[in-house]
Design an enzyme around this catalytic site. Structure first.
Site, mmCIF file in Angstrom:
data_model
loop_
_atom_site.group_PDB
_atom_site.id
_atom_site.type_symbol
_atom_site.label_atom_id
_atom_site.label_comp_id
_atom_site.label_asym_id
_atom_site.label_seq_id
_atom_site.Cartn_x
_atom_site.Cartn_y
_atom_site.Cartn_z
ATOM 1 N N LYS A 14 0.830 -1.219 0.000
ATOM 2 C CA LYS A 14 0.000 0.000 0.000
ATOM 3 C C LYS A 14 0.862 1.266 0.000
ATOM 4 C CE LYS A 14 -2.433 -0.679 3.783
ATOM 5 N NZ LYS A 14 -1.744 -1.848 4.343
ATOM 6 N N ARG A 89 -9.516 1.007 9.301
ATOM 7 C CA ARG A 89 -8.879 -0.274 9.609
ATOM 8 C C ARG A 89 -9.899 -1.246 10.211
ATOM 9 N NH1 ARG A 89 -3.334 0.676 8.966
ATOM 10 N NH2 ARG A 89 -2.058 -0.800 10.075
ATOM 11 N N ARG A 128 11.967 -5.334 4.820
ATOM 12 C CA ARG A 128 11.718 -3.894 4.834
ATOM 13 C C ARG A 128 12.702 -3.138 5.732
ATOM 14 N NH1 ARG A 128 5.434 -2.457 4.967
ATOM 15 N NH2 ARG A 128 5.441 -2.771 7.195
ATOM 16 N N ARG A 161 11.695 -1.332 11.415
ATOM 17 C CA ARG A 161 10.659 -0.774 12.294
ATOM 18 C C ARG A 161 10.393 -1.734 13.450
ATOM 19 N NH1 ARG A 161 5.687 0.838 8.468
ATOM 20 N NH2 ARG A 161 4.586 -0.345 10.044
ATOM 21 N N ARG A 172 0.273 -8.634 13.764
ATOM 22 C CA ARG A 172 -0.383 -7.623 12.899
ATOM 23 C C ARG A 172 -1.247 -8.303 11.847
ATOM 24 N NH1 ARG A 172 4.338 -4.363 10.715
ATOM 25 N NH2 ARG A 172 2.834 -2.973 9.760
HETATM 26 P P1 AMP Z 1 0.870 0.983 9.165
HETATM 27 O O1 AMP Z 1 2.053 1.826 8.865
HETATM 28 O O2 AMP Z 1 -0.358 1.360 8.388
HETATM 29 O O3 AMP Z 1 1.167 -0.496 9.088
HETATM 30 O O4 AMP Z 1 0.474 1.279 10.697
HETATM 31 C C1 AMP Z 1 1.390 1.048 11.754
HETATM 32 C C2 AMP Z 1 0.622 0.950 13.059
HETATM 33 O O5 AMP Z 1 -0.085 2.190 13.306
HETATM 34 C C3 AMP Z 1 -0.470 -0.122 13.098
HETATM 35 O O6 AMP Z 1 0.047 -1.406 13.423
HETATM 36 C C4 AMP Z 1 -1.379 0.438 14.196
HETATM 37 O O7 AMP Z 1 -0.810 0.256 15.476
HETATM 38 C C5 AMP Z 1 -1.351 1.934 13.911
HETATM 39 N N1 AMP Z 1 -2.412 2.336 12.966
HETATM 40 C C6 AMP Z 1 -2.265 2.804 11.701
HETATM 41 N N2 AMP Z 1 -3.457 3.103 11.160
HETATM 42 C C7 AMP Z 1 -4.395 2.810 12.094
HETATM 43 C C8 AMP Z 1 -5.814 2.874 12.139
HETATM 44 N N3 AMP Z 1 -6.536 3.299 11.092
HETATM 45 N N4 AMP Z 1 -6.430 2.476 13.283
HETATM 46 C C9 AMP Z 1 -5.734 2.048 14.348
HETATM 47 N N5 AMP Z 1 -4.404 1.947 14.372
HETATM 48 C C10 AMP Z 1 -3.717 2.317 13.265
#
Ligand code: AMP
Length: 215
Positions: A14, A89, A128, A161, A172
């Site tokens: 994404k 999400r 990554r 990360r 996740r």
């Molecule tokens: P991502 O970079 O999108 O994988 O997001 C990293 C982390 O941020 C996720 O594992 C969640 O802890 C938090 N996060 C990102 N977007 C959301 C969302 N829409 N709702 C809740 N937590 C989020």
């Protein structure tokens, strides 16, 4: 403004596709993960609250991220197409978003699902690397930096990360299956779902083709 929602598991591509579309198609990219990481880095109250949820691979509370998205969208009067990456999400967030859009006269162009098998996702995430200084992303297999471990853009040492470690990645994926997968049916029922096979490398062309069909 219209919105394209990007759906897909962590590591489905994404972020990469969103950065590419921002460059080539003038579509603005808003990543909830980047917003949250920015808040954690800046030590804002929202960031302090979000940090532990994020490091353990859990979702942050709905209202915390929804408020951040609403503030960013409200401050943006110029953008025609906004690509939402990582929000919503879960179904509760999708409903918050639907109301935010209705209140602000924003339309949903589509929910674009990058469909990628778990094995591919796990391989991609384990390769990554990110730059802690400028946020640039790399992958040791598919997009390596010119010099191993060093950011091409700013020269800082690349890191993995905290939520990309193998244990957290599996968690996740479980969180994605339990909370985010129901969104596929949600947007299918709204007749807004477009699915792209995300397991191959020519993803950019496929996504662009899919978006052209519905523009
Ligand atoms: P991502 O970079 O999108 O994988 O997001 C990293 C982390 O941020 C996720 O594992 C969640 O802890 C938090 N996060 C990102 N977007 C959301 C969302 N829409 N709702 C809740 N937590 C989020």
């Amino acid at each position: 403004m219209n919105i394209v929602i990007l759906l897909g598991a962590p590591g489905s591509g994404k972020g990469t596709i969103a950065v590419e579309l921002a460059k080539t198609a003038g579509i603005r990219h808003l990543s909830s993960g980047d917003l949250l990481r920015g808040a954690v880095k800046a030590g804002t109250p929202a960031g302090l609250k979000a940090k532990t949820f994020m490091e353990s691979g859990n979702l942050v509370p709905d209202e915390l991220i929804a408020d951040m998205i609403a503030d960013t969208v409200a401050a943006d009067k110029e953008t025609q197409t906004l690509l939402l990456d990582g929000f919503p999400r879960n179904v509760a967030q999708a409903e918050i978003l639907a109301k935010m859009m209705a209140d602000n006269g924003i339309t949903l162009r589509c929910a674009l699902l990058l469909d990628v098998p778990d094995a591919v996702v796990i391989r991609r995430i384990s390769g990554r690397r990110v730059c802690p200084a400028c946020g640039a992303g790399f992958n040791v297999d598919s997009m390596p930096p010119k010099q191993e471990g060093i950011c091409d853009a700013c020269g800082a040492a690349l890191i993995i990360r905290k939520d990309d470690t193998p244990e957290t990645v599996q968690h996740r994926l479980d969180v994605y299956a339990a909370q985010t997968l129901p969104l596929i049916d949600y947007y299918k029922q709204a007749n807004a779902l477009v699915t792209v096979d995300g397991s191959h490398d020519d993803l950019d062309a496929k996504v662009r083709e899919a978006l052209e069909k519905i523009s």
